[in-house]
Every structure is written in C-alpha cells, then in structure tokens.
Design a protein around this motif. Structure first.
Motif, mmCIF file in Angstrom:
data_model
loop_
_atom_site.group_PDB
_atom_site.id
_atom_site.type_symbol
_atom_site.label_atom_id
_atom_site.label_comp_id
_atom_site.label_asym_id
_atom_site.label_seq_id
_atom_site.Cartn_x
_atom_site.Cartn_y
_atom_site.Cartn_z
ATOM 1 N N GLU A 117 0.829 -1.209 0.000
ATOM 2 C CA GLU A 117 0.000 0.000 0.000
ATOM 3 C C GLU A 117 0.862 1.257 0.000
ATOM 4 N N GLY B 176 -1.571 8.245 -7.563
ATOM 5 C CA GLY B 176 -1.101 9.027 -6.417
ATOM 6 C C GLY B 176 -0.740 8.137 -5.239
ATOM 7 N N SER B 177 -0.204 8.762 -4.174
ATOM 8 C CA SER B 177 0.257 7.984 -3.033
ATOM 9 C C SER B 177 -0.905 7.640 -2.099
ATOM 10 N N SER B 178 -0.658 6.674 -1.223
ATOM 11 C CA SER B 178 -1.705 6.211 -0.324
ATOM 12 C C SER B 178 -1.656 6.940 1.000
ATOM 13 N N LYS B 179 -2.764 6.859 1.709
ATOM 14 C CA LYS B 179 -2.828 7.516 3.003
ATOM 15 C C LYS B 179 -3.397 6.526 4.012
#
Ligand code: SF4
Ligand code: SF4
Lengths: 148, 222
Positions: free
Chosen positions: A58, A140-143
């Motif tokens: 993730e 995009g990046s994960s949070k």
C-alpha cells in the motif's frame, strides 16, 4: 520499453536465522544481487502478519519477498510454514483487490545459500519488472491513519 | 463465541464506494478471537479497500479504529468523536454490533463488513465449528451435552435418522453423525437410559418463532 528501464522496489522480509545470514554471506563472498531490494530482518518469518505485506504494497513497494528457512529447518519449528500460509492468503487478497498476486512470493533459503539467494532476488526483480510499477501508484500515493 | 467471516473486497467496495470518508471499525471481543474483525483485520481490510479504491480512481479515504465491544453502549461512546468525523462506518463487528452502532448513531450510515455465521468454538487452529443455534430452551442435559438441534442436519430429537454411514452424517460425510456422538457420550457418562425417554415435540416459541427476542431482568433494571 518502460518495463526494461523500470527499477522495481522490493521489500524483502528475511529471517534472522537463514535468509538474512545468507545475504550477509553473499556480502562476504562478494556475490552481487540487484540493489532493488530493501531487506528487513525479522526474528522468524512466522512473526510476519498479512498486514505487514499489505502495508508494504500500500505504501508503494512494487513487490514483497518473504524469505524463511528451509521447510523442516525453522528455528521455531513451523514459523516458515505459517508465513507461507499468510503469503498465500495475501496473494488471494491481492486478486480480490485487482493487483497481480505475483507481487508477493515466499521462498525458503538456508544460511549457507548465498548464491541461490542472489538468484532468487534477481528472479523476483525480473518478475516484478515485467509486471511493471505497483498499479496503485498510478493514482497518487496512499494515506493511512489510525485515529484510536 | 460469535463466529463471522469477512465479505470479499469487491463486495465491500460496492457497499462503501459512494462515500468519501469511511471509518472501518473493529470490535475487540468475539470477532477478534475468530480473526474476522479485530484490530488486525481492520488494518488488512482498510489497506485492501484503500488500494482497491485507488485502482478504481475513487476518492475514498479510509481510517481505522477498534473498540473493545460494539454491542455495548458504554464502549460505543468512546468512538463517538471519530464516528462524527466520518461519512459512514463499515463495522467489523457481528450483526449485533452493527445494529448497536446504527441505533446509537441514527444519522450515520453503518454497514456490515462481516457475514455473521454462528455461535461456535475454535475446534483447531483456523477451524471454527457451530455448536449452538440459540434455540431459547436448551436441552443439552438430555443429550449428554451434544446439541442435536445444531449438530444433526435434520434436527432429530428422538434418535438418529438411520442414514448415517460409518458414524458420519448422510447429509455431509465429512461431519460426524451427531447421534453417534450423543450415543457414545451418554454411554461414557452412564446415562444411556436417557435415550429410552421419548422427547415431546420441541417448543420453538422461545426460539425465533415470533420475531426477535428480549430478556428482561426486573431485578437489574433502574
Ligand atoms: S439445545 Fe438450543 S440452546 Fe442448547 S445448545 Fe442446542 S441450540 Fe443451543
Ligand atoms: S446421519 Fe446423524 S447427524 Fe446426519 S441427519 Fe442423520 S441423525 Fe442427523
């Protein structure tokens, strides 16, 4: 073309008693393995939970390698067998999510197997290189947060 | 304990995808023990949902939380602030936990992330088996402690159906015949005589016959 130049990031969870030692041995023997792996030492692969594999993927790993002792040779009797089941569970989970299951793999390596470890890492890098970057990075990046 | 298992990730995503800020809320009691809805499963399912949502381009934010017991208002209070800050809750509690949440937070969508399956026990590592159907009028004392309501496929109360093969049930050959177990158990505790007593038809009224059940204890009310 992109897949040929793509340098995958692989997180390798290595058992202290076998794969980690063999990586050490590879260093002493000056056997090279691809620099794409980030090795994380673990006291036993049986300590690894599905959530660690999920968090690695993730947060941007392109692949996860889990390296435990040879079957029958686990320092804690059956930690490596537990790890294999969790890796298999994660592979099924990845299919549910829509991610290639071959992004995670379990291998069995003894402390003396420096050359096979280098070959295994090279093979994993090649497999993930063919799969391309982790598809979740395309959006995009994960949070991840934990409020409680 | 109550035993449950998670829904698939595509099913879960279909349930929650209309929301933007989702709280995945675990329960620290039965579903933690049966490895379906505790803190660890909250983490795994949340990661999976975030990844699946990302792949579909959905703007879904998933946060994680776990409280001690979802079927208890005292513990539900602890999650009040967190729940307020989210559009919806995906509960990893059993069906009772999900409904307790929905009742306590009336304006908030609350969804079940698990399929609640049965009341059972851990039989061996990774294997859970149903033992009680909560019929409301327990008869275990008549059957040596083995429940024919739950464990006999035909709920036979006066002896076996005669279809068993090599001590296994004719409905599912992987399962032992409950009546074989009852016979052996009664024999081992010297109560085979119980089998000679004919049991009258079971009264199902204390079961689900008239809708959901309530137990009131006046001595404990305030
Ligand atoms: S007789 Fe009823 S209450 Fe007793 S174990 Fe069986 S289902 Fe449960
Ligand atoms: S074989 Fe035994 S358990 Fe199966 S239905 Fe018949 S009596 Fe019940």
């Amino acid at each position: 073309m992109e897949t040929e130049t793509f340098q995958p990031k692989i997180v390798a969870f290595c058992c202290h008693y076998c794969a980690y030692s063999s990586a050490d041995l590879a260093g002493s023997m000056r056997i090279q393995y691809p620099p794409n792996v980030r090795i994380i030492r673990t006291p036993c692969t049986g300590r690894l939970e599905t959530e660690y594999f999920m968090k690695a993927l993730e947060t941007g790993a392109d692949g996860v390698l889990v390296a435990g002792c040879l079957e029958g040779g686990c320092h804690f009797v059956e930690g490596n067998l537990c790890a294999r089941r969790r890796v298999n569970y994660t592979r099924d989970l990845l299919v549910e999510i829509g991610i290639e299951k071959d992004r995670i793999r379990m291998v069995n390596i003894s402390a003396a197997m420096a050359r096979p470890l280098a070959d295994t890492i090279a093979d994993m890098v090649e497999t993930v290189r063919k799969l391309g970057p982790n598809p979740i990075k395309r959006n995009g990046s994960s949070k991840s947060e934990n409020p409680s | 304990m109550i035993v449950a298992q998670r829904k698939t990730i595509p099913d879960l995503l279909a349930i929650v995808e209309k929301h933007r800020k989702l709280l995945v809320l675990g329960c620290g009691t039965c579903v933690t023990v049966c490895l379906a809805g505790g803190q660890r499963e909250v983490s795994i399912i949340s990661s999976a949902l975030r990844m699946a949502a990302k792949l579909k381009g959905l703007p879904l934010e998933v946060e994680e939380g776990t409280i001690e017991r979802q079927c208890d208002n005292v513990f539900l209070e602890q999650a009040a602030d967190t729940i307020k800050n989210h559009d919806a809750v995906l509960s990893l509690g059993c069906g009772a936990g999900v409904q307790a949440l929905a009742e306590r937070y009336s304006g908030k969508p609350v969804y079940a992330g698990l399929d609640t399956a049965f009341i059972g026990i851990l039989e061996e590592r990774g294997v859970w088996a149903e033992k009680c159907a909560a019929c409301g009028a327990c008869m275990l004392h008549l059957y040596g402690g083995i429940c024919p309501v739950t464990r006999c496929a035909k709920h036979m109360l006066n002896g076996p159906c005669s279809g068993s093969r090599e001590d296994h049930c004719e409905v599912d050959s992987a399962r032992p015949c409950a009546w074989q177990l009852i016979y052996e158990r009664l024999k081992s505790i010297g109560q085979l005589d119980e089998l000679k007593k004919t049991k009258p038809p079971k009264n199902w009224r204390p079961s689900l016959a008239g809708g959901c059940r309530t137990i009131v204890r006046e001595d404990h009310r305030v």
